[in-house]
Design an enzyme around this catalytic site. Sequence first.
Site, PDB file in Angstrom:
ATOM      1  N   ASP A  10      52.707  33.904-102.762  1.00  0.00           N
ATOM      2  CA  ASP A  10      52.569  35.348-103.031  1.00  0.00           C
ATOM      3  C   ASP A  10      51.695  35.485-104.280  1.00  0.00           C
ATOM      4  O   ASP A  10      52.097  35.995-105.310  1.00  0.00           O
ATOM      5  CB  ASP A  10      53.946  36.017-103.228  1.00  0.00           C
ATOM      6  CG  ASP A  10      54.716  35.483-104.423  1.00  0.00           C
ATOM      7  OD1 ASP A  10      55.557  36.248-104.963  1.00  0.00           O
ATOM      8  OD2 ASP A  10      54.495  34.318-104.838  1.00  0.00           O
ATOM      9  N   ASP A  15      51.266  31.575-109.534  1.00  0.00           N
ATOM     10  CA  ASP A  15      50.815  30.958-108.273  1.00  0.00           C
ATOM     11  C   ASP A  15      49.366  30.488-108.402  1.00  0.00           C
ATOM     12  O   ASP A  15      48.999  29.413-107.918  1.00  0.00           O
ATOM     13  CB  ASP A  15      50.857  31.967-107.117  1.00  0.00           C
ATOM     14  CG  ASP A  15      52.204  32.601-106.871  1.00  0.00           C
ATOM     15  OD1 ASP A  15      52.639  33.398-107.702  1.00  0.00           O
ATOM     16  OD2 ASP A  15      52.796  32.303-105.820  1.00  0.00           O
TER      17      ASP A  15
HETATM   18  O1  RIB Z   1      60.935  33.429-109.868  1.00  0.00           O
HETATM   19  C1  RIB Z   1      59.637  32.920-110.035  1.00  0.00           C
HETATM   20  C2  RIB Z   1      58.867  33.038-108.773  1.00  0.00           C
HETATM   21  O2  RIB Z   1      58.747  34.404-108.401  1.00  0.00           O
HETATM   22  C3  RIB Z   1      57.412  32.531-108.902  1.00  0.00           C
HETATM   23  O3  RIB Z   1      56.999  32.035-107.672  1.00  0.00           O
HETATM   24  C4  RIB Z   1      56.647  33.774-109.231  1.00  0.00           C
HETATM   25  O4  RIB Z   1      55.287  33.718-108.806  1.00  0.00           O
HETATM   26  C5  RIB Z   1      57.376  34.791-108.390  1.00  0.00           C
HETATM   27  O5  RIB Z   1      56.866  34.679-107.062  1.00  0.00           O
HETATM   28 CA    CA Z   2      55.005  32.896-106.650  1.00  0.00          CA
END
Ligand code: RIB
Ligand code: CA
Length: 310
Positions: A10, A15
């Site tokens: 996402d 990311d």
């Molecule tokens: O809780 C952290 C996660 O949630 C990570 O992947 C961040 O990018 C969000 O997607």
């Molecule tokens: Ca993420």
Amino acid sequence: MTMRMVIDTDTASDDAVALAMALRHPGAEVTAVTTVAGNCPLPQTTSNALYTAELCGSEVPVYPGAAAPLQATADYATWFHGMDGLGDRGYPPPSRAAEDTDAVTALIEHIRADPGVTLVTLGPLTNVAEAVRRAPDIAGKVGRCVVMGGTAHTVGNVTPAAEFNLWFDPHAARIVFASGLPIEMVGWEICRGEAGFTEDEQQQFKALDTELGHFFIDCNATALESMREQGADRMELADPTAMAVALDKKGVVTGAGRHYVEIEAESPLTRGMSVVDSLDVTGRPPNTEVVWSIDIPRFKQMVYDAARPR
Ligand code: RIB
Ligand code: CA
């Protein structure tokens, strides 16, 4: 031997760093990126994935996936990462488009064509849940399924009980953890505290004076402000932590154990909670390798190496 990898993401600021780590790692070949709604709406996460690949000089195909959780209402984390997910720095739109094939079809096709592939999930598990529901055989064809998600016996980051990825789509998470996929769970607790980057460590990236060195820090600036509001004093990068485990398990993981893990999907209080049976009191067969500890300096060096000039 080159590790072949499919990444489901996402794509927001952490990311993006994890994607870059994989795309620039000499021992890894990313054969597909699939995007999912989570940190931001799907169009934005897809655009961010394309933009990040472009920064890395990669033409990896990006397949857009689920725009909403299986049952829950989408509740994005733009408050944390910025409206565009990359700290609202005004980065240009990507110069290429995503694939026409949808993410679920792509996951099934890439896994069936490449048995033993490593699947790394960096966001909500909606795409992966749909893929194993449509093609249960792929659970046995994935070599490793490294999941950034959950918390093992500790505090959540979106509710006291749950970490964001599993909370955003708890029904999908419940399906995936019960699917037979070879899950390696990197919980949020592994990514916090000493694993966060200090101000000095952040400056080391800026001092590289590379496009990625600046990008890693700049696109996470809004997230860092949000972390500080939550009481953290370091830049905690959850997805890169999981990516380091995926890329160099032997070198990074210092403690892990196989346990039965089940995800709560219905309770409003504990929606998305990853219930880890570390004492085997349920007697249920382990379905997850839970990472309990990592070599933090080694993890940080991997992030730093991804930003170095090539
Ligand atoms: O809780 C952290 C996660 O949630 C990570 O992947 C961040 O990018 C969000 O997607
Ligand atoms: Ca993420």
